[in-house]
Scaffold this active site. Structure first.
Site, short mmCIF file in Angstrom:
data_model
loop_
_atom_site.label_atom_id
_atom_site.label_comp_id
_atom_site.label_asym_id
_atom_site.label_seq_id
_atom_site.Cartn_x
_atom_site.Cartn_y
_atom_site.Cartn_z
N TRP A 298 8.99 -5.58 6.74
CA TRP A 298 8.93 -5.15 5.31
C TRP A 298 8.18 -3.85 5.18
O TRP A 298 8.58 -2.94 5.59
CB TRP A 298 8.25 -6.53 4.58
CG TRP A 298 9.16 -7.24 4.36
CD1 TRP A 298 10.45 -7.43 5.17
CD2 TRP A 298 9.38 -8.35 3.51
NE1 TRP A 298 11.23 -8.69 4.81
CE2 TRP A 298 10.54 -9.17 3.73
CE3 TRP A 298 8.49 -9.03 2.66
CZ2 TRP A 298 10.87 -10.06 3.11
CZ3 TRP A 298 8.89 -10.30 1.86
CH2 TRP A 298 10.06 -10.59 2.08
N GLN A 306 2.15 -8.46 7.20
CA GLN A 306 3.62 -8.45 6.68
C GLN A 306 3.66 -10.11 6.49
O GLN A 306 2.95 -10.78 7.01
CB GLN A 306 4.54 -7.97 7.46
CG GLN A 306 4.55 -8.51 8.87
CD GLN A 306 5.24 -7.95 9.87
OE1 GLN A 306 6.17 -7.06 9.69
NE2 GLN A 306 5.11 -8.04 11.14
N ARG A 422 2.56 -4.11 -1.64
CA ARG A 422 3.24 -3.68 -0.63
C ARG A 422 3.28 -4.48 0.68
O ARG A 422 4.11 -4.63 1.53
CB ARG A 422 2.84 -2.09 -0.12
CG ARG A 422 3.08 -1.29 -1.19
CD ARG A 422 2.52 0.25 -1.24
NE ARG A 422 2.36 0.89 -2.31
CZ ARG A 422 3.45 1.19 -2.92
NH1 ARG A 422 4.67 0.91 -2.56
NH2 ARG A 422 3.40 1.97 -4.07
N ASP A 427 7.11 -5.22 -3.57
CA ASP A 427 6.88 -3.86 -4.28
C ASP A 427 8.13 -3.31 -4.96
O ASP A 427 9.15 -2.87 -4.65
CB ASP A 427 6.47 -3.08 -3.13
CG ASP A 427 7.28 -2.60 -2.12
OD1 ASP A 427 8.11 -3.43 -1.67
OD2 ASP A 427 7.34 -1.38 -1.49
N GLU A 636 21.36 -2.54 -1.18
CA GLU A 636 19.98 -3.04 -0.66
C GLU A 636 19.74 -4.27 -1.76
O GLU A 636 19.15 -5.23 -1.47
CB GLU A 636 19.06 -2.13 -1.08
CG GLU A 636 17.58 -2.63 -0.91
CD GLU A 636 16.49 -1.35 -1.29
OE1 GLU A 636 15.42 -1.64 -0.99
OE2 GLU A 636 16.70 -0.79 -2.28
#
Length: 757
Positions: A298, A306, A422, A427, A636
């Site tokens: 990620w 992550q 993030r 995010d 995506e």
């Protein structure tokens, strides 16, 4: 539609054996949407753009000529390297010839005429105007008879095939009609399996570096490629090679890399050739696709971790390894499990990630300065007021803040939460905005609940263990710690940790009145009432009780289920969107593959097979519809409310920009399609291949697309008005367009034809 053989379909994508009345309509009083298909009647043109499949002979009967010699033809749906890569072999049983001028709508098409493309994107989509009919001569009639290519799907497939043939140097092709009318589910699944994954594979070696070093996100003034590992091959790449220090996750060191972006090399495999010479061989890895051209966990960036999927991922891989290499496989699994245990103790169960008072873990990474992996202007609107207060430019403020000559605690707090967002992978989202680092999120703690193993294990690397049981006193700076090498890891201890985490989540995150889980705010010491689809992650992890699972399905699931699957959160929780409060891509109305996959698996774990199948059908339908209508696109993410890949969130969409033919898809979207197909019964797979909407197949109320579009149009009008009056900045550059009506398309075509005369 042309179907592959039943045996091949079963081998490639196993069908669900759990069909029921709620997933396959059986009531004779209800119209069966598959009745026509099952009887061999072609589906309506409105669903398949007129694509029908001529009979396809078995491969053993497919012969043609190479010169005067009869030879076997490649399979109709063979991969491009086989279909176009060999010598030109053809038969009059195949179709197109260039000896007859192609026609569109009865009119000959000259070589100089450009077909209309609304967006100039080198793709054919439903938004293109003009008649969707192209007539080409057949080889069986020596071009005296014509075969009509009808609709967006067949035309876009023709465009793709022409591009693929060009890749192999073919200037003239004789093409099977069935290749253009291929069942879209089979075509997309085949492309993912045999093409997309190969295109997304990278290696940090001489050949792979040429692809991996081409990073479109490099916003520094230096374009020279950089890699943080020794490398001696490919001097033409002009690589800068840097060695990482032993402790490379130090915040000060990481900040020093901000002006030196590069790629991080992965482990190499040591091979010994026939001459006894040792050679390092690069290990393959998958990149997400589009502008994400490097290895991702990620959004890890040295100081961060992550979402901890590692143990589950390792077990999934282990179950697919060669059974004849039993000891090697166990050795590999042990190394992975030990790495996961180290991260669990050293990162997730240590401060600042762990909140000792609650016992919950948080996305709370350390770091200095402004996160560097964003676009150059990403934080301008945040920094502008602080720069104005000091009477300097934003760039001057950035330099001073990063160099620690400007001290601003408010910004420190802001960027603490931003880094947490993030690290979470979500995010960005208003669920986590300006509060992420204080939240014991349901998703993170569900993942950590699943970090466990069976049996006993000695840890080889020494590091401090996280205290057990969890108390604030045990985490005091001067409190004693056991080391990893002094304690044997046992399944009993890990199951105790998992049980305790479940108890804490039940106490702090579960809300029985609402029938769902919420994140827990460790600072405010109360639940954060943002309704997020991550409330379903405990089903995937198995930490929900049977009663909790039933309440989640009855009360939480309906909040997130929309036309195309599961949205990230509810519209009510997201709040009002305006020019000054724009959409966030991990909020309503957007949908992402990880949420879908984990929901399917979690629901099946607790016996809600029909619900899992229905959600998977929605997702597969949305992907298939986009694939059919937009030149094979695999993006995506989606707007699952309007079944659209055209999103207006802050980062736009990835995987949509390609010429003629899709080459990669997008990593987790590819996976979601293949996994989702395994949740479908045979009847469902046939229906979704014919683009039967889920509300038709499952006899559900149809979505109110009109109201959703009206709300969006009203919001965009308000934003445009505000921008025109000088308030709130510039209007969005990306807008939505509904497909033109038939009358509009005909009128536009007449104008185009008139201008060419």
């Amino acid at each position: 539609m042309a179907n592959i053989s039943e045996d091949k379909a079963k081998h490639d994508v196993p069908s669900s054996t759990a069909a029921s009345a709620s997933t396959t309509p059986t009531d004779p009083s209800i119209a069966d949407p598959l009745a026509a298909v099952g009887a061999g009647i072609p589906p309506p043109a409105s669903q398949t753009n007129g694509a029908t499949s001529p009979p396809v002979p078995p491969p053993s009967q497919r012969v043609g000529k190479l010169g005067l010699v009869e030879t076997k033809l490649p399979d109709v749906h063979a991969e491009p390297h086989e279909y176009y890569g060999g010598a030109e072999v053809w038969t009059r049983a195949r179709t197109f010839s260039n000896r007859r001028p192609p026609q569109m709508g009865g009119e000959n098409i000259s070589r100089n005429r450009r077909l209309s493309h609304a967006n100039g994107s080198f793709q054919i989509s439903i938004y293109d105007s003009g008649p969707k009919l192209l007539s080409l001569g057949t080889a069986s009639s020596n071009a005296h008879k014509a075969f009509d290519i009808r609709g967006t799907y067949m035309l876009s497939n023709l465009l793709q095939e022409l591009a693929l043939a060009r890749d192999y140097g073919r200037k003239r092709i004789v093409l099977d009609e069935a290749r253009l009318a291929e069942n879209p589910v089979d075509r997309l699944s085949r492309m993912i399996k045999n093409s997309f994954w190969n295109a997304l594979t990278r290696r940090i070696d001489g050949e792979g570096l040429e692809v991996a070093c081409a990073d479109p996100k490099n916003r520094s003034q230096h374009t020279k490629a950089r890699i943080y590992i020794p490398a001696r091959e490919k001097p033409n790449l002009n690589l800068t090679v840097d060695m990482l220090p032993q402790k490379c996750d130090d915040p000060a060191f990481v900040k020093s890399l901000n002006d030196k972006p590069g790629i991080l090399a992965l482990a190499m495999d040591r091979k010994v050739d026939a001459n006894g010479k040792v050679k390092l061989e690069a290990l393959p890895f998958i990149v997400p696709g589009a502008r994400f051209n490097e290895k991702y966990g990620w959004d890890s960036y040295l100081c961060r971790s992550q979402p901890p999927f590692l143990t589950d991922l390792a077990l999934q891989i282990y179950n697919q390894l060669d059974r004849s290499q039993k000891e090697e496989n166990k050795s590999w699994l042990k190394r992975v499990i030990q790495a996961s245990i180290k991260e669990y103790h050293s990162y997730w169960m240590s401060e600042p990630s762990l909140d000792p008072a609650s016992g919950l873990s948080r996305y709370r990474p350390v770091g200095l300065g402004i996160p560097p992996e964003t676009e150059a202007t990403h934080f301008t609107h945040i920094l502008q007021p602080y720069a104005q207060k000091l009477g300097i430019s934003v760039n001057e403020y950035i330099e001073g803040y990063n160099n620690l000559t400007i001290d601003e605690p408010e910004l420190d707090e802001y960027f603490l939460h931003d880094r947490g967002v993030r690290e979470s992978g979500h995010d960005t989202s208003y669920r986590l905005d300006k509060k992420c680092a204080d939240l014991g999120t349901v998703d993170l703690n569900s993942l950590l609940y699943k970090v466990a193993f069976d049996g006993e294990m000695d840890l080889e690397e020494e590091f401090p263990l996280s205290p057990w049981p969890i108390t604030p006193e045990a985490f005091a700076p001067d409190a004693p710690r056991q080391t990893s090498t002094s304690v044997i890891q046992t399944s009993k201890h890990w199951f105790e940790r998992a049980a305790r985490r479940k108890d804490i989540m039940d106490e702090l995150c579960w809300n029985d009145g609402h029938g769902m889980y919420f994140d827990y705010d460790t600072k405010a010491k109360k639940q954060a009432r943002y309704e997020s689809v991550t409330a379903l992650w405990p089903l995937w992890a198995g930490c929900a009780s049977e009663t909790q699972a039933l309440k989640l399905v009855r009360h939480a699931l309906p909040k997130f289920e929309v036309a195309g699957g599961l949205v990230s959160g509810t519209e009510e929780s997201r709040g009002i969107i305006s020019l000054d409060r724009p959409n966030r891509q991990w909020d309503y109305p957007y949908a992402w593959p990880p949420h879908q996959i984990m929901a399917w698996v979690g629901l099946e774990r607790y016996g809600f097979v029909d619900d899992a199948a229905r959600l998977a059908y929605r997702w597969i339908y949305m992907m298939t519809l986009s694939f059919v209508d937009f030149n094979g696109i695999v993006p995506e993410k989606f707007d699952a409310v309007e079944l659209s890949h055209m999103v207006d969130a802050e980062y736009g969409n990835q995987g949509t920009d390609f010429r003629y033919v899709p080459r990669e898809g997008f990593g987790w979207m590819n996976s979601a399609y293949q996994i989702g197909l395994q949740c479908l019964s045979t009847g469902m797979r046939r229906a979704v291949a014919n683009c039967v909407p889920p509300w038709v197949f499952f006899n559900l109320p149809a979505p109110d697309f009109t109201s959703a579009r009206k709300r969006r149009a009203e919001r965009e009008a308000r934003e445009a008005e505000a921008a025109a009056s000088g308030h709130g900045g510039a209007p969005k550059l990306e807008v939505h367009h509904d497909p033109p009506s038939l009358e509009e398309a005909v009128a536009k075509l007449k104008l185009e034809l008139g201008s060419q005369q």
